[in-house]
Design a protein around this motif. Sequence first.
Motif, PDB file in Angstrom:
ATOM      1  N   GLY A  89       0.796  -1.223   0.000  1.00  0.00           N
ATOM      2  CA  GLY A  89       0.000   0.000   0.000  1.00  0.00           C
ATOM      3  C   GLY A  89       0.828   1.272   0.000  1.00  0.00           C
ATOM      4  O   GLY A  89       2.059   1.231  -0.091  1.00  0.00           O
ATOM      5  N   VAL A  90       0.121   2.371   0.130  1.00  0.00           N
ATOM      6  CA  VAL A  90       0.751   3.702   0.127  1.00  0.00           C
ATOM      7  C   VAL A  90       0.381   4.405   1.425  1.00  0.00           C
ATOM      8  O   VAL A  90      -0.798   4.479   1.791  1.00  0.00           O
ATOM      9  N   ARG A  91       1.383   4.924   2.127  1.00  0.00           N
ATOM     10  CA  ARG A  91       1.113   5.633   3.366  1.00  0.00           C
ATOM     11  C   ARG A  91       0.267   6.875   3.091  1.00  0.00           C
ATOM     12  O   ARG A  91       0.360   7.496   2.025  1.00  0.00           O
ATOM     13  N   GLU A  92      -0.557   7.236   4.061  1.00  0.00           N
ATOM     14  CA  GLU A  92      -1.504   8.339   3.852  1.00  0.00           C
ATOM     15  C   GLU A  92      -0.788   9.641   3.546  1.00  0.00           C
ATOM     16  O   GLU A  92      -1.257  10.441   2.730  1.00  0.00           O
ATOM     17  N   GLN A  93       0.357   9.883   4.175  1.00  0.00           N
ATOM     18  CA  GLN A  93       1.074  11.131   3.933  1.00  0.00           C
ATOM     19  C   GLN A  93       1.736  11.166   2.552  1.00  0.00           C
ATOM     20  O   GLN A  93       2.176  12.236   2.111  1.00  0.00           O
ATOM     21  N   ASP A  94       1.793  10.016   1.864  1.00  0.00           N
ATOM     22  CA  ASP A  94       2.410   9.975   0.535  1.00  0.00           C
ATOM     23  C   ASP A  94       1.388   9.912  -0.595  1.00  0.00           C
ATOM     24  O   ASP A  94       1.775   9.827  -1.761  1.00  0.00           O
ATOM     25  N   HIS A 149      -8.890  15.163 -19.093  1.00  0.00           N
ATOM     26  CA  HIS A 149     -10.223  14.691 -19.500  1.00  0.00           C
ATOM     27  C   HIS A 149     -11.312  15.164 -18.544  1.00  0.00           C
ATOM     28  O   HIS A 149     -12.471  14.727 -18.659  1.00  0.00           O
ATOM     29  N   GLY A 150     -10.959  16.042 -17.598  1.00  0.00           N
ATOM     30  CA  GLY A 150     -11.954  16.545 -16.666  1.00  0.00           C
ATOM     31  C   GLY A 150     -12.284  15.586 -15.551  1.00  0.00           C
ATOM     32  O   GLY A 150     -13.321  15.728 -14.893  1.00  0.00           O
ATOM     33  N   GLY A 151     -11.431  14.598 -15.297  1.00  0.00           N
ATOM     34  CA  GLY A 151     -11.684  13.609 -14.251  1.00  0.00           C
ATOM     35  C   GLY A 151     -10.826  13.823 -13.024  1.00  0.00           C
ATOM     36  O   GLY A 151     -10.132  14.835 -12.890  1.00  0.00           O
ATOM     37  N   THR A 152     -10.877  12.856 -12.122  1.00  0.00           N
ATOM     38  CA  THR A 152     -10.085  12.904 -10.891  1.00  0.00           C
ATOM     39  C   THR A 152      -9.408  11.552 -10.685  1.00  0.00           C
ATOM     40  O   THR A 152      -9.889  10.521 -11.162  1.00  0.00           O
ATOM     41  N   ILE A 153      -8.294  11.578  -9.954  1.00  0.00           N
ATOM     42  CA  ILE A 153      -7.552  10.357  -9.650  1.00  0.00           C
ATOM     43  C   ILE A 153      -7.139  10.418  -8.182  1.00  0.00           C
ATOM     44  O   ILE A 153      -6.734  11.478  -7.680  1.00  0.00           O
ATOM     45  N   SER A 154      -7.265   9.305  -7.490  1.00  0.00           N
ATOM     46  CA  SER A 154      -6.911   9.264  -6.081  1.00  0.00           C
ATOM     47  C   SER A 154      -6.434   7.859  -5.724  1.00  0.00           C
ATOM     48  O   SER A 154      -6.638   6.903  -6.485  1.00  0.00           O
ATOM     49  N   VAL A 155      -5.812   7.741  -4.551  1.00  0.00           N
ATOM     50  CA  VAL A 155      -5.334   6.452  -4.068  1.00  0.00           C
ATOM     51  C   VAL A 155      -5.811   6.270  -2.634  1.00  0.00           C
ATOM     52  O   VAL A 155      -5.862   7.231  -1.852  1.00  0.00           O
ATOM     53  N   SER A 156      -6.180   5.057  -2.301  1.00  0.00           N
ATOM     54  CA  SER A 156      -6.669   4.738  -0.957  1.00  0.00           C
ATOM     55  C   SER A 156      -6.229   3.317  -0.606  1.00  0.00           C
ATOM     56  O   SER A 156      -5.546   2.641  -1.391  1.00  0.00           O
ATOM     57  N   ASP A 157      -6.654   2.868   0.565  1.00  0.00           N
ATOM     58  CA  ASP A 157      -6.351   1.493   0.973  1.00  0.00           C
ATOM     59  C   ASP A 157      -7.254   0.513   0.225  1.00  0.00           C
ATOM     60  O   ASP A 157      -8.402   0.831  -0.117  1.00  0.00           O
ATOM     61  N   ASN A 158      -6.733  -0.675  -0.016  1.00  0.00           N
ATOM     62  CA  ASN A 158      -7.509  -1.740  -0.647  1.00  0.00           C
ATOM     63  C   ASN A 158      -8.306  -2.467   0.441  1.00  0.00           C
ATOM     64  O   ASN A 158      -7.744  -3.192   1.273  1.00  0.00           O
ATOM     65  N   ASP A 159      -9.623  -2.237   0.442  1.00  0.00           N
ATOM     66  CA  ASP A 159     -10.451  -2.837   1.485  1.00  0.00           C
ATOM     67  C   ASP A 159     -10.860  -4.270   1.161  1.00  0.00           C
ATOM     68  O   ASP A 159     -11.577  -4.910   1.929  1.00  0.00           O
ATOM     69  N   CYS A 171      -8.747  -6.905   0.740  1.00  0.00           N
ATOM     70  CA  CYS A 171      -7.926  -7.872   1.472  1.00  0.00           C
ATOM     71  C   CYS A 171      -7.295  -7.279   2.724  1.00  0.00           C
ATOM     72  O   CYS A 171      -6.513  -7.955   3.398  1.00  0.00           O
ATOM     73  N   GLY A 172      -7.596  -5.994   2.996  1.00  0.00           N
ATOM     74  CA  GLY A 172      -7.071  -5.376   4.208  1.00  0.00           C
ATOM     75  C   GLY A 172      -5.718  -4.744   4.057  1.00  0.00           C
ATOM     76  O   GLY A 172      -5.222  -4.121   4.995  1.00  0.00           O
ATOM     77  N   HIS A 173      -5.071  -4.887   2.915  1.00  0.00           N
ATOM     78  CA  HIS A 173      -3.777  -4.240   2.677  1.00  0.00           C
ATOM     79  C   HIS A 173      -3.630  -4.023   1.179  1.00  0.00           C
ATOM     80  O   HIS A 173      -4.350  -4.587   0.371  1.00  0.00           O
ATOM     81  N   GLY A 174      -2.669  -3.196   0.825  1.00  0.00           N
ATOM     82  CA  GLY A 174      -2.485  -2.877  -0.578  1.00  0.00           C
ATOM     83  C   GLY A 174      -3.058  -1.506  -0.918  1.00  0.00           C
ATOM     84  O   GLY A 174      -3.628  -0.807  -0.077  1.00  0.00           O
ATOM     85  N   ALA A 175      -2.888  -1.119  -2.175  1.00  0.00           N
ATOM     86  CA  ALA A 175      -3.323   0.193  -2.650  1.00  0.00           C
ATOM     87  C   ALA A 175      -4.447   0.041  -3.659  1.00  0.00           C
ATOM     88  O   ALA A 175      -4.505  -0.941  -4.410  1.00  0.00           O
ATOM     89  N   GLN A 176      -5.327   1.023  -3.682  1.00  0.00           N
ATOM     90  CA  GLN A 176      -6.425   1.049  -4.647  1.00  0.00           C
ATOM     91  C   GLN A 176      -6.449   2.411  -5.321  1.00  0.00           C
ATOM     92  O   GLN A 176      -6.621   3.430  -4.663  1.00  0.00           O
ATOM     93  N   PHE A 177      -6.274   2.439  -6.647  1.00  0.00           N
ATOM     94  CA  PHE A 177      -6.297   3.672  -7.426  1.00  0.00           C
ATOM     95  C   PHE A 177      -7.668   3.808  -8.077  1.00  0.00           C
ATOM     96  O   PHE A 177      -8.171   2.863  -8.690  1.00  0.00           O
TER      97      PHE A 177
END
Length: 525
Positions: A438-443, A479-489, A491-497
């Motif tokens: 995953g990616v730390r929240e501050q990053d 394209h007028g969209g948005t992109i973000s990253v969060s925790d992967n819910d 499996c409880g770990h990992g990143a979700q874009f």
Amino acid sequence: MTYGSRDWSKARRARDRGAKKRWSVRARTTLVASLVVSSALLLGSIIMVELLRSELTANVIETAKNESVNIVSLVQGGELPNPIPIPRGDLAAQVIAPDGKVIAFTQNLEGERPQYQFPQMKGTSQTVVRQSNNAIAQVGDHDHNYILVANRVDVAVPVETQAAKTYEVFQSKKQSKNVIFSGSTAPGNYYVYVWASLQSVDQSVRTLLLILLAGFPLLITVVVVATWLTSKKAFEAVERIRVDVDEISETNLSRRVYEPSQGDEISRLAHTMNQMLERLEISTEERKRFVADASHELKSPLSALRASLEIAIRHPDEVDWVATARTGIAESQRMQHIIEDLLLLAKADAGQLLGTFQSVDIDELAVEECQRLRALTDVRFDLSDMSAGRIQGDSERIRSVVRNLLENAVRHASSQVWVSLKAVDSHVVFQVADDGKGVREQDREKIFDRFTRLDESRSRDRGGSGLGLAIVKSIVIAHGGTISVSDNDRCGHGAQFTAVFEADSCSVLESDALPFPPLNVNNSH
């Protein structure tokens, strides 16, 4: 050539001298303020003088009318005193009989011929005119301006005068003596003339003009001094800001200009300039870091390619030339990939990132990229949450978004990648998740910057150039969209874009009408 240089130098010195002779902003501000106040005072003075003159003249006319009413009453009563009594010395009156003789007068018109020829009045018995009358001028009244109130009185009986003398009208300018007339007069139209001097009006107006003329320079002086002193502090702050800006260069962008504490426009200007300097400092640092990182990224494959070639040349009999060629091709492809990414980001900065817009099926692009990556990795792909989604955009750029997100997930996943596509209101939501660290929240904001260095768990040393997510963000925003990253819910770990785009009309199909079966297999090679 020498003559031309000399002329240019003379022209520059003349221009510099002209610049030095120009007035400062402070001086021009003071001049403009004084001119504006002067114009306002002049206009106000003119209006004040005219209003005063009009009001005083109206009072004089009203006084003359009241006196004429009194004399008319005497004429209508049939008995007229001579001389006529008047309450003020700036008034004069005459009564003219139907035959043109002066039958009564005020003392200041004794011995004078009729001073006015009554005009032919239609439908009126009174008129008011302004005239200059030398005969009844008071001592010291050099302009001789008077208001005349003339009345026509219809009398049915003779009018008896209480004095024994009246004066006959002059028949010509040559006649120099008045003819005495005595007795009663016949009935008919009598004329009552009342004059009121405007000397008091003129004196009052002159007095006001003298006061204004005396106070005008004093008031202008006060305005000039006040404006000069008031603007001094403001322009001192401006000069200090100018000096600070002049001393700031590319090498010391960390410096800031002076910010006055008054909270006025100059303070806000200084604050805005400091914010601009802060943005320039950040931009310059990012540019320097970008250049350094780009140089490092390009240097690494070049160094590897050079090292393999130097070893091959030194030991030509011991080198596997096929392996060396493959190494060279791989490193050159890596350099090409970095250069293409840099060019893509340069187009994004120049606003030239996107081409022709058309309908793009994100689900089809995702399936194609997943099938391509299946042959290159052991990571499993779960597409069970995929629906069909269509947007308007540049198909090649959208493919880059899908490819970069999937390659990033594969690079950091432990064993599995989840891909989903769904419709939320009028938007298409595309998500790629992995089961890595995953990616730390501050990053999570920093990860989309160019050549971002995070911890070892998501280091670009594992195959990435550090530009993929920056490219993704640029394309999505374009394209007028948005992109973000969060925790992967999942499996409880990992990143979700998560990338969100505005949906094309009638773009999202129901999940039971998917054009492809879900992929949830363990890939083998």
